[in-house]
Design an enzyme around this catalytic site. Structure first.
Site, PDB file in Angstrom:
ATOM      1  N   SER A 313       0.838  -1.201   0.000  1.00  0.00           N
ATOM      2  CA  SER A 313       0.000   0.000   0.000  1.00  0.00           C
ATOM      3  C   SER A 313       0.865   1.240   0.000  1.00  0.00           C
ATOM      4  O   SER A 313       2.006   1.224   0.483  1.00  0.00           O
ATOM      5  CB  SER A 313      -0.899   0.014   1.238  1.00  0.00           C
ATOM      6  OG  SER A 313      -0.186   0.461   2.381  1.00  0.00           O
ATOM      7  N   ASP A 314       0.342   2.331  -0.551  1.00  0.00           N
ATOM      8  CA  ASP A 314       0.942   3.621  -0.271  1.00  0.00           C
ATOM      9  C   ASP A 314       0.633   3.924   1.186  1.00  0.00           C
ATOM     10  O   ASP A 314      -0.254   3.321   1.809  1.00  0.00           O
ATOM     11  CB  ASP A 314       0.382   4.700  -1.193  1.00  0.00           C
ATOM     12  CG  ASP A 314       1.350   5.861  -1.374  1.00  0.00           C
ATOM     13  OD1 ASP A 314       2.228   6.042  -0.517  1.00  0.00           O
ATOM     14  OD2 ASP A 314       1.226   6.583  -2.370  1.00  0.00           O
ATOM     15  N   TYR A 315       1.374   4.860   1.747  1.00  0.00           N
ATOM     16  CA  TYR A 315       1.238   5.106   3.181  1.00  0.00           C
ATOM     17  C   TYR A 315      -0.206   5.449   3.542  1.00  0.00           C
ATOM     18  O   TYR A 315      -0.764   6.439   3.047  1.00  0.00           O
ATOM     19  CB  TYR A 315       2.160   6.237   3.618  1.00  0.00           C
ATOM     20  CG  TYR A 315       3.615   5.836   3.796  1.00  0.00           C
ATOM     21  CD1 TYR A 315       4.118   4.649   3.258  1.00  0.00           C
ATOM     22  CD2 TYR A 315       4.495   6.652   4.507  1.00  0.00           C
ATOM     23  CE1 TYR A 315       5.441   4.302   3.427  1.00  0.00           C
ATOM     24  CE2 TYR A 315       5.831   6.305   4.680  1.00  0.00           C
ATOM     25  CZ  TYR A 315       6.301   5.136   4.134  1.00  0.00           C
ATOM     26  OH  TYR A 315       7.623   4.791   4.304  1.00  0.00           O
ATOM     27  N   SER A 316      -0.803   4.613   4.374  1.00  0.00           N
ATOM     28  CA  SER A 316      -2.181   4.754   4.863  1.00  0.00           C
ATOM     29  C   SER A 316      -3.210   4.624   3.755  1.00  0.00           C
ATOM     30  O   SER A 316      -4.376   4.981   3.948  1.00  0.00           O
ATOM     31  CB  SER A 316      -2.371   6.091   5.608  1.00  0.00           C
ATOM     32  OG  SER A 316      -1.474   6.192   6.690  1.00  0.00           O
ATOM     33  N   GLY A 317      -2.805   4.099   2.602  1.00  0.00           N
ATOM     34  CA  GLY A 317      -3.729   3.961   1.493  1.00  0.00           C
ATOM     35  C   GLY A 317      -4.888   3.026   1.782  1.00  0.00           C
ATOM     36  O   GLY A 317      -5.995   3.227   1.279  1.00  0.00           O
TER      37      GLY A 317
END
Length: 774
Positions: A313-317
């Protein structure tokens, strides 16, 4: 005999009892099977979550690792650790200085020792770092930002740069980097355009392949080699043309547009390299956020392209499926939707995936689904050799970080990235008389987003002073400030006070009044164009004009009647129409890294001949957006009261010498749909200086079943020629060069005539015709 036989028998017995997953000679797949079979559910979930901001909870008051706190907080092991080089998570390194090479190695080794010796199964930890244009850490080498490297049109250079980035990261014990960004960027209002390799899918694809080969090594091996790191492709996809140019905004992009422009760089990297990790993008496409888009991550990425690695995931995606996109009512549901789509790891903190223990026990998620994600993350660890070699060497980390070779490459990269946009003969400058060096980026080295902390940086003022010595008088004035602060990490952004700026402008005018020439820097700070990662941390702009009073500064200096060279130091294309018209010379530098000041001086005084080319179209105003060269035939009919021509076209760049390119010559003027041919172009240096030219190949399908762009880049080569030298450049035209997605959404080569165009920019082209027979 007995005294020698017994120990040998004991060794064999010990070997027989050793778990298969610890046997380095066993196949990776078998080792993974064995390990997963031994793991508890909670140990599995630890492998697909990570830690970043909460890392402070396992540190003591001096930010050193506390083994007791670590064991208490992570009784099931720790699968993934975010950015060990920073001090305590998402905090500016100007607020909390990160760890130097020795300190980073000490933390990595301490964590690995605990994981290998104090947890039940001894599974090593996977670490990742940022390395977009240099390892974003204390002491590491800072190279030109990605959009600057793209301006080099030199894949070999990009490979070299990323090879240095890889070794500086790996030597600290970290096997994975969140780079490169291979989104195509088609909206310069978007602050992250600086992180990309530009607007064109072919150029971005070639640069992306080169970056991955630098980070991981050439070839399609999935095993990590010494001195290399796993690359992570970012961000799949549509990220570079968000609605209204605002980060994470919806991407109103059709499937055809995805397949023709946004997919190709990712597909090229997946099919030509051993890439092991891909990051999903924040945005949505047709109502489906990428972190839950099964068609995108499973059908296309894994199915059509054959990707076999991990999707992170992208950060906190994953969390944003709940709190931004509102397609999940809880973190539990967000986690399920992401896992179903094929996201294997929840970065940077694992908040959503941490719910899987309860969800599996409640029957909401099957353990088999968890196993699939765990398998992919464990494979990274096995292929990195972490089970056998988890530790780093601090002395080696110090020796290989920002060494002489790296610094020299940083200077070369900056030289090859600078693009000359205008020159009335003022450049190169003579080392004589007096020069005023003015502007908000003259005395500071701007590094751009995801910056590191190099041990030494060279400003343009420093570079000019070092170059001229006592042979010319140098006068400096700041001229204006752009933003009150320039910390990329800081949330709040305030433009500089206009009244104070006008005072600084008056000072600059007085400083320049009696000089012979002016070198003026204009552009951005790391705050005026950047990633807008939250509602309280914005970075996109509705205007392409110079921020604040920079235009006033130029106008005031222009009244002096002195020759002015403008050097743009910026993160995105600037609408500098008046500056372009009135400056005597104009250089586009973007962000040039730690050696940028030396490189600018090298160009200004003619020690190096500029050879960069624009990787993006520079529009005259936001009214022309979207602005890119590979438009459809119906686009750009024209405007009342203004031109529809860009300020500077894609692929454009001047030199201190003159080049002549011959018309293109085809080896065969007619081929079948599966055939190939070659096109050759002669390049001659007609000037008195050695220099570089970039020969570019464009193709246009004259008549097709669906509309096609008026031209598409399909090849390029940067060549260096001495005065009078002639070089023949050859491109191969393959079915891939000619293929398209037809009206049935099948990828085909349609028979017909194709215009084959070559030149040194997207607008300076000569052509011939290739016929594809049925």
């Amino acid at each position: 005999m007995a005294s020698t036989f017994a120990p040998m028998e004991s060794v064999r017995a010990a070997q027989d009892q050793r778990p298969l997953y610890k046997d380095a000679s066993a196949p990776v797949e078998a080792r993974i099977d064995d390990l997963i079979g031994r793991m508890s559910l909670d140990e599995k979930i630890a492998q697909i979550t990570t830690v970043w901001e909460s890392k402070t909870q396992i540190f003591d008051d001096h930010l050193e690792l506390d083994p007791a706190r670590l064991a208490a907080r992570y009784p099931n092991g720790l699968g993934h650790f975010t950015r060990p080089s920073d001090a305590k998570g998402a905090v500016s390194p100007r607020v909390a200085r990160g760890r130097d090479p020795r300190q980073t190695v000490a933390l990595v080794n301490a964590l690995q020792k605990w994981a290998m010796t104090q947890t039940r199964l001894g599974i090593p930890i996977l670490f990742h770092e940022e390395g977009l244009h240099g390892y974003a850490a204390v002491g590491a080498t800072s190279f030109p930002q990605s959009i600057a490297l793209a301006s080099s049109w030199d894949p070999h250079l990009v490979q070299q740069v990323n090879s240095v980035i890889a070794r500086e990261i790996r030597v600290r014990g970290v096997p994975m980097v969140l780079s490169p960004v291979i989104d195509i960027a088609r909206d310069p209002r978007w602050g992250r355009i600086e992180e990309t390799y530009g607007e064109d899918p072919y150029l971005v694809g070639e640069m992306g392949v080169a970056a991955v080969e630098g980070l991981q090594g050439e070839g399609r091996s999935h095993d990590l080699r010494p001195g290399k790191v796993f690359a992570t492709l970012k961000h799949l996809t549509g990220h570079g043309q968000p609605e209204s140019g605002t980060n994470v905004g919806p991407a109103p992009i059709s499937e055809r547009e995805l397949r023709e422009n946004f997919f190709p760089p990712f597909e090229q990297v997946v099919k030509r390299t051993g890439i092991n990790a891909v990051m999903a993008s924040y945005n949505e496409i047709d109502g489906v956020p990428s972190h839950m888009n099964r068609w995108l991550l499973d059908d296309v990425l894994r199915g059509e392209w054959g990707f076999r690695g991990a999707v992170v995931s992208d950060y906190s995606g994953v969390d944003q499926l709940m709190n931004i996109h509102h397609v999940a009512g809880s973190l539990d549901e967000a986690a399920r939707r992401a896992l179903d789509a094929g996201v294997d790891a929840d970065l940077p903190e694992g908040l959503s995936y941490a719910t899987f223990g309860d969800q599996v026990r409640a029957g909401k998620v099957s353990e088999a689904q968890i196993d699939k994600a765990v398998r992919r993350m464990l494979e990274l660890k096995f292929r990195a050799g972490l089970f056998e070699h988890p530790y780093a060497d601090a002395a080696q980390a110090v020796a290989l970080t920002n060494d002489a070779e790296a610094r020299a490459l940083a200077r070369t990269a900056a030289q090859r990235s600078i693009t000359l946009l205008k020159n009335d003969g003022m450049l190169p400058l003579k080392v004589e008389g007096s020069i005023a060096v003015i502007g908000p980026s003259a005395a500071v080295a701007r590094l751009g987003g995801y910056y590191g902390q190099p041990p030494h940086v060279v400003s343009i003022l420093d570079g000019i002073k070092a170059r001229v010595g006592d042979r010319a008088r140098i006068v400096f004035a700041q001229g204006v400030k752009i933003t009150e602060d320039d910390d990329w990490w800081a949330d709040k952004v305030d433009k500089a006070d206009p009244a104070e700026n006008r005072r600084l402008i008056a000072q600059a005018v007085e400083a320049a009044r009696n000089v012979d020439r002016i070198v003026l820097t204009l552009g951005d700070t790391e705050q005026s164009s950047r990633e807008g990662w939250a509602a309280n941390h914005l970075g996109d702009r509705p205007s392409l004009d110079l921020v604040g009073e920079q235009q006033e500064l130029f106008d005031a200096l222009k009244t002096l009647g002195k020759p002015i060279t403008v050097v743009l130091i910026n993160g995105r294309p600037a609408s500098t129409v008046k500056v372009s018209e009135e400056a005597n010379a104009l250089l586009e530098g973007w962000y040039l890294g730690e050696q940028g000041g030396h490189a600018v001086a090298d160009i200004l005084f003619g020690d190096v001949n500029p050879g960069g080319k624009l990787p993006v179209t520079v529009p005259r105003s936001v009214g022309q957006l979207p602005a890119f060269y590979n438009v459809k035939p119906s686009a750009g009919r024209g405007y009342l009261f203004d031109t529809n021509a860009p300020l500077y076209p894609f692929g454009f760049g001047l030199s201190y010498t003159n080049f002549t390119l011959s018309p293109p010559r085809l080896a065969q003027s007619s081929i079948g749909p599966g055939g190939t041919t070659s096109v050759t172009v002669d390049v001659r240096n007609d000037g008195a200086r050695e220099g570089d030219e970039v020969v570019q190949l464009y193709i246009h399908d004259k008549v097709s079943s669906v509309t096609r762009p008026i031209k598409e880049l399909k090849g390029f080569e940067r060549v260096s020629l001495k005065p009078g030298e002639v070089r023949t450049v050859r491109f191969t035209i393959t079915p891939e060069s000619l293929q398209m997605w037809n009206d049935k959404m099948h990828r085909v080569v349609e028979p017909g005539e194709f215009e084959i165009m070559t030149g040194n920019s997207s607008v300076a082209l000569q052509s011939t015709t290739l016929t594809v027979t049925p």
